[in-house]
Motif scaffolding. Structure first.
Motif, PDB file in Angstrom:
ATOM      1  N   ASP A  23       0.799  -1.229   0.000  1.00  0.00           N
ATOM      2  CA  ASP A  23       0.000   0.000   0.000  1.00  0.00           C
ATOM      3  C   ASP A  23       0.831   1.279   0.000  1.00  0.00           C
ATOM      4  O   ASP A  23       0.331   2.344  -0.372  1.00  0.00           O
ATOM      5  CB  ASP A  23      -0.925   0.040   1.226  1.00  0.00           C
ATOM      6  CG  ASP A  23      -1.975  -1.056   1.201  1.00  0.00           C
ATOM      7  OD1 ASP A  23      -2.166  -1.663   0.130  1.00  0.00           O
ATOM      8  OD2 ASP A  23      -2.586  -1.309   2.253  1.00  0.00           O
ATOM      9  N   PHE A  24       2.083   1.183   0.442  1.00  0.00           N
ATOM     10  CA  PHE A  24       2.901   2.402   0.552  1.00  0.00           C
ATOM     11  C   PHE A  24       4.362   2.037   0.377  1.00  0.00           C
ATOM     12  O   PHE A  24       4.776   0.933   0.730  1.00  0.00           O
ATOM     13  CB  PHE A  24       2.665   3.063   1.918  1.00  0.00           C
ATOM     14  CG  PHE A  24       2.882   4.557   1.925  1.00  0.00           C
ATOM     15  CD1 PHE A  24       1.900   5.402   1.443  1.00  0.00           C
ATOM     16  CD2 PHE A  24       4.053   5.105   2.396  1.00  0.00           C
ATOM     17  CE1 PHE A  24       2.080   6.786   1.450  1.00  0.00           C
ATOM     18  CE2 PHE A  24       4.249   6.480   2.411  1.00  0.00           C
ATOM     19  CZ  PHE A  24       3.253   7.325   1.933  1.00  0.00           C
ATOM     20  N   SER A  25       5.145   2.945  -0.123  1.00  0.00           N
ATOM     21  CA  SER A  25       6.537   2.644  -0.444  1.00  0.00           C
ATOM     22  C   SER A  25       7.353   2.213   0.777  1.00  0.00           C
ATOM     23  O   SER A  25       7.263   2.814   1.845  1.00  0.00           O
ATOM     24  CB  SER A  25       7.200   3.883  -1.070  1.00  0.00           C
ATOM     25  OG  SER A  25       8.590   3.646  -1.248  1.00  0.00           O
ATOM     26  N   THR A  43       8.322  10.123   3.642  1.00  0.00           N
ATOM     27  CA  THR A  43       8.265   9.718   2.228  1.00  0.00           C
ATOM     28  C   THR A  43       7.999   8.224   2.056  1.00  0.00           C
ATOM     29  O   THR A  43       7.684   7.779   0.956  1.00  0.00           O
ATOM     30  CB  THR A  43       9.575  10.070   1.491  1.00  0.00           C
ATOM     31  OG1 THR A  43      10.653   9.325   2.074  1.00  0.00           O
ATOM     32  CG2 THR A  43       9.875  11.561   1.601  1.00  0.00           C
ATOM     33  N   THR A  44       8.127   7.451   3.117  1.00  0.00           N
ATOM     34  CA  THR A  44       7.896   6.002   3.057  1.00  0.00           C
ATOM     35  C   THR A  44       7.163   5.570   4.323  1.00  0.00           C
ATOM     36  O   THR A  44       6.981   6.367   5.244  1.00  0.00           O
ATOM     37  CB  THR A  44       9.234   5.224   3.006  1.00  0.00           C
ATOM     38  OG1 THR A  44       9.909   5.368   4.273  1.00  0.00           O
ATOM     39  CG2 THR A  44      10.140   5.736   1.881  1.00  0.00           C
ATOM     40  N   LEU A  45       6.784   4.302   4.371  1.00  0.00           N
ATOM     41  CA  LEU A  45       6.361   3.745   5.642  1.00  0.00           C
ATOM     42  C   LEU A  45       7.611   3.450   6.472  1.00  0.00           C
ATOM     43  O   LEU A  45       8.743   3.636   5.995  1.00  0.00           O
ATOM     44  CB  LEU A  45       5.512   2.490   5.437  1.00  0.00           C
ATOM     45  CG  LEU A  45       5.981   1.366   4.498  1.00  0.00           C
ATOM     46  CD1 LEU A  45       7.232   0.680   4.978  1.00  0.00           C
ATOM     47  CD2 LEU A  45       4.878   0.346   4.305  1.00  0.00           C
ATOM     48  N   LEU A  46       7.415   2.982   7.699  1.00  0.00           N
ATOM     49  CA  LEU A  46       8.558   2.657   8.550  1.00  0.00           C
ATOM     50  C   LEU A  46       8.900   1.171   8.495  1.00  0.00           C
ATOM     51  O   LEU A  46      10.074   0.807   8.395  1.00  0.00           O
ATOM     52  CB  LEU A  46       8.256   3.060   9.998  1.00  0.00           C
ATOM     53  CG  LEU A  46       9.360   2.799  11.033  1.00  0.00           C
ATOM     54  CD1 LEU A  46      10.642   3.556  10.677  1.00  0.00           C
ATOM     55  CD2 LEU A  46       8.885   3.192  12.432  1.00  0.00           C
ATOM     56  N   GLY A  47       7.875   0.334   8.539  1.00  0.00           N
ATOM     57  CA  GLY A  47       8.115  -1.105   8.526  1.00  0.00           C
ATOM     58  C   GLY A  47       8.111  -1.728   9.904  1.00  0.00           C
ATOM     59  O   GLY A  47       8.526  -2.869  10.077  1.00  0.00           O
ATOM     60  N   GLY A  65       1.750   3.449   6.352  1.00  0.00           N
ATOM     61  CA  GLY A  65       1.792   4.801   5.804  1.00  0.00           C
ATOM     62  C   GLY A  65       2.922   5.632   6.373  1.00  0.00           C
ATOM     63  O   GLY A  65       3.709   5.187   7.213  1.00  0.00           O
ATOM     64  N   LYS A  66       2.977   6.875   5.940  1.00  0.00           N
ATOM     65  CA  LYS A  66       4.092   7.762   6.284  1.00  0.00           C
ATOM     66  C   LYS A  66       4.060   8.240   7.730  1.00  0.00           C
ATOM     67  O   LYS A  66       5.058   8.773   8.230  1.00  0.00           O
ATOM     68  CB  LYS A  66       4.095   8.967   5.340  1.00  0.00           C
ATOM     69  CG  LYS A  66       2.818   9.808   5.367  1.00  0.00           C
ATOM     70  CD  LYS A  66       2.797  10.776   4.195  1.00  0.00           C
ATOM     71  CE  LYS A  66       1.448  11.480   4.089  1.00  0.00           C
ATOM     72  NZ  LYS A  66       1.362  12.299   2.855  1.00  0.00           N
ATOM     73  N   TYR A  67       2.921   8.067   8.416  1.00  0.00           N
ATOM     74  CA  TYR A  67       2.835   8.511   9.810  1.00  0.00           C
ATOM     75  C   TYR A  67       3.161   7.385  10.799  1.00  0.00           C
ATOM     76  O   TYR A  67       2.966   7.541  12.001  1.00  0.00           O
ATOM     77  CB  TYR A  67       1.436   9.067  10.097  1.00  0.00           C
ATOM     78  CG  TYR A  67       1.107  10.301   9.281  1.00  0.00           C
ATOM     79  CD1 TYR A  67       1.720  11.524   9.554  1.00  0.00           C
ATOM     80  CD2 TYR A  67       0.210  10.228   8.218  1.00  0.00           C
ATOM     81  CE1 TYR A  67       1.432  12.652   8.799  1.00  0.00           C
ATOM     82  CE2 TYR A  67      -0.085  11.360   7.462  1.00  0.00           C
ATOM     83  CZ  TYR A  67       0.529  12.562   7.752  1.00  0.00           C
ATOM     84  OH  TYR A  67       0.246  13.669   7.004  1.00  0.00           O
ATOM     85  N   GLU A  68       3.665   6.282  10.292  1.00  0.00           N
ATOM     86  CA  GLU A  68       3.994   5.141  11.152  1.00  0.00           C
ATOM     87  C   GLU A  68       5.121   5.499  12.119  1.00  0.00           C
ATOM     88  O   GLU A  68       6.072   6.196  11.755  1.00  0.00           O
ATOM     89  CB  GLU A  68       4.414   3.959  10.275  1.00  0.00           C
ATOM     90  CG  GLU A  68       4.616   2.663  11.037  1.00  0.00           C
ATOM     91  CD  GLU A  68       5.035   1.520  10.127  1.00  0.00           C
ATOM     92  OE1 GLU A  68       5.151   0.397  10.628  1.00  0.00           O
ATOM     93  OE2 GLU A  68       5.268   1.751   8.918  1.00  0.00           O
ATOM     94  N   TYR A  69       4.999   5.015  13.339  1.00  0.00           N
ATOM     95  CA  TYR A  69       6.065   5.228  14.326  1.00  0.00           C
ATOM     96  C   TYR A  69       6.049   4.108  15.355  1.00  0.00           C
ATOM     97  O   TYR A  69       5.055   3.375  15.477  1.00  0.00           O
ATOM     98  CB  TYR A  69       5.915   6.588  15.025  1.00  0.00           C
ATOM     99  CG  TYR A  69       4.744   6.687  15.988  1.00  0.00           C
ATOM    100  CD1 TYR A  69       4.883   6.363  17.340  1.00  0.00           C
ATOM    101  CD2 TYR A  69       3.490   7.114  15.545  1.00  0.00           C
ATOM    102  CE1 TYR A  69       3.807   6.469  18.220  1.00  0.00           C
ATOM    103  CE2 TYR A  69       2.417   7.211  16.417  1.00  0.00           C
ATOM    104  CZ  TYR A  69       2.575   6.888  17.755  1.00  0.00           C
ATOM    105  OH  TYR A  69       1.519   6.977  18.630  1.00  0.00           O
ATOM    106  N   VAL A  70       7.155   3.964  16.075  1.00  0.00           N
ATOM    107  CA  VAL A  70       7.218   2.973  17.144  1.00  0.00           C
ATOM    108  C   VAL A  70       8.063   3.513  18.288  1.00  0.00           C
ATOM    109  O   VAL A  70       9.164   4.024  18.071  1.00  0.00           O
ATOM    110  CB  VAL A  70       7.782   1.622  16.639  1.00  0.00           C
ATOM    111  CG1 VAL A  70       9.202   1.751  16.113  1.00  0.00           C
ATOM    112  CG2 VAL A  70       7.707   0.556  17.723  1.00  0.00           C
ATOM    113  N   PRO A  71       7.570   3.465  19.522  1.00  0.00           N
ATOM    114  CA  PRO A  71       8.371   3.837  20.685  1.00  0.00           C
ATOM    115  C   PRO A  71       9.333   2.690  21.035  1.00  0.00           C
ATOM    116  O   PRO A  71       8.920   1.526  21.095  1.00  0.00           O
ATOM    117  CB  PRO A  71       7.339   4.037  21.802  1.00  0.00           C
ATOM    118  CG  PRO A  71       6.003   4.095  21.102  1.00  0.00           C
ATOM    119  CD  PRO A  71       6.153   3.256  19.887  1.00  0.00           C
TER     120      PRO A  71
END
Length: 413
Positions: free
Chosen positions: A87-89, A138-142, A384-390
């Motif tokens: 779905d996202f780069s 510009t990308t997802l995080l993974g 998506g581009k707003y992905e994050y992980v603590p």
């Protein structure tokens, strides 16, 4: 417990490898680039000292940590997937590390004015003061699911380095193509040899899930008749108008944007067409099996009704089941959920037990004979581009894995 910098370094080394899967491909893995991470993981498992390390022709990576106790303990497993969504780069992932997060907006990309804001993503506020890894906009995080892989690897490393912690035999597996619904398709449950397992593929810290959607896909084909528009009176049948009738006849509020918790939905996720033919692609979801079956029948009945209105077979429907709610396979062995819940409490994590509004490899594995609840991996805003992980959430996940291993060994002493 676990070294924070080691977790960061390992996670970054994984997310920088592009492993995007491809639903149009027929091969397993669906993309050659998934082999890059699969082979890396195999080598790391061997270097770490894991036993029975293998990688098969479809890139499924398995390994064992032998039991260090004299008594019999059920073999348990931990599973994560290494592909990222189509779905996202996922190319050229360039993570940013935000230390001691201050609770304010995080500028992901100044040039493109992409901002990760707690005003919109209020979950951010619970991680104030922690270290957060984000994208560059510009990308997802993974983090879905390379956070899960990181946690399993770090937990195995920790158990190897701390032989005083009792545990039975532990199996781990890293899979391709979960994001396109095939992560469990060629998973060799017999070879894996665990009595039960856990997917480390949930979201926020504390999530513990043992029920998910029943899922199906539906392809609706609408046929019309194309005639020169200047001479079309009483002759042309525009398939796009019939398709609109079909779309508008389904319950408008039973769509993803209007549902939550255990509420099911119809989701129109693609449409292409012209006067002659229009094709609608739906996904159908419901936690309740009876409601799920009723939704599939509703789609078929609606097609038949429209055909009767036009007195021709203008609408055809093909429905294919994709996966089922793992709850019916996990409930008979609820002690495996109890172990995870107890492990979280010992790690000072508040369990959040809730249904998954989606699918997981664990659902398919449960129906293949490997009961497999889902545990948090710590990430947010997947795909998506707003992905994050603590980072602290990943640390807690490592601790939960270790605690599950120890509690299981103690229970069967």
């Amino acid at each position: 417990m676990t070294n924070k910098q080691q977790i960061i370094d390992r996670f970054l080394s994984y997310v920088k490898i592009d492993t995007q899967s491809d639903e149009t491909s027929e091969s397993t893995p669906s993309t050659e680039k998934q082999w890059d991470l699969a082979n890396k993981l195999k080598a790391e498992l061997e270097t770490m000292g894991m036993q029975e390390v293998s990688i098969d022709e479809h890139a499924y990576v398995m390994a064992s940590l032998p039991s260090n106790v004299a008594h019999d303990v059920p073999v348990i497993g931990f599973v994560a997937h290494f592909d990222t969504t189509p779905d996202f780069s996922g190319t050229n992932v360039n993570p940013q590390i935000i230390e001691n997060y201050d609770g304010k907006d995080i500028i992901l990309n100044k040039e493109k004015n992409i901002v990760l804001s707690p005003e919109y993503f209020d979950d951010l506020l619970q991680y104030e003061g922690q270290t957060i890894i984000t994208t560059d906009g510009t990308t997802l995080l993974g983090a879905d699911d390379k956070a899960g892989i990181t946690e399993i690897m770090e937990a195995m490393k920790y158990l190897i380095e701390h032989p005083e912690i009792p545990h039975g035999k532990i199996r781990v597996c890293f899979t391709p193509d979960e994001e396109i619904g095939r992560g469990a398709h060629k998973f060799d449950v017999e070879k894996f040899g665990a009595e039960w397992a856990y997917t480390m593929d949930g979201s926020q810290v504390g999530e513990l899930e043992f029920e998910n959607f029943n899922a199906a896909g539906a392809v609706v084909k609408v046929s019309g008749k194309s005639v020169h528009p200047g001479y079309a009176k009483d002759k042309m049948i525009n398939s796009m108008y019939i398709a609109m009738d079909f779309i508008n006849s389904l319950p408008r509020l039973e769509t993803p944007e209007h549902t939550e918790d255990r509420q099911g939905f119809f989701h129109l996720n693609a449409i292409e067409g012209d006067v002659e033919e229009t094709t609608l692609h739906y996904i159908i979801r419901d936690h309740d099996r009876e409601h799920f079956e009723a939704r599939k029948e509703m789609i078929k009945d609606l097609a038949a009704e429209i055909c009767s209105q036009y007195e021709r077979d203008c609408v055809t429907v093909e429905v294919k089941d994709q996966y089922y709610n793992m709850r019916e396979k996990v409930e008979p062995v609820m002690h495996i959920v109890d172990f995870a819940e107890a492990a979280m409490k010992k790690a000072d994590v508040t369990p959040i037990i809730k249904p998954i509004r989606g699918g997981t490899d664990g659902a398919q594995l449960s129906f293949k004979g490997l009961p497999c609840p889902n545990i948090f991996a710590g990430g947010h805003n997947f795909h998506g581009k707003y992905e994050y992980v603590p980072v602290e959430s990943m640390q807690k996940a490592v601790e939960v894995i270790v605690q599950i291993a120890e509690l299981t060994a103690e229970k069967y002493k």
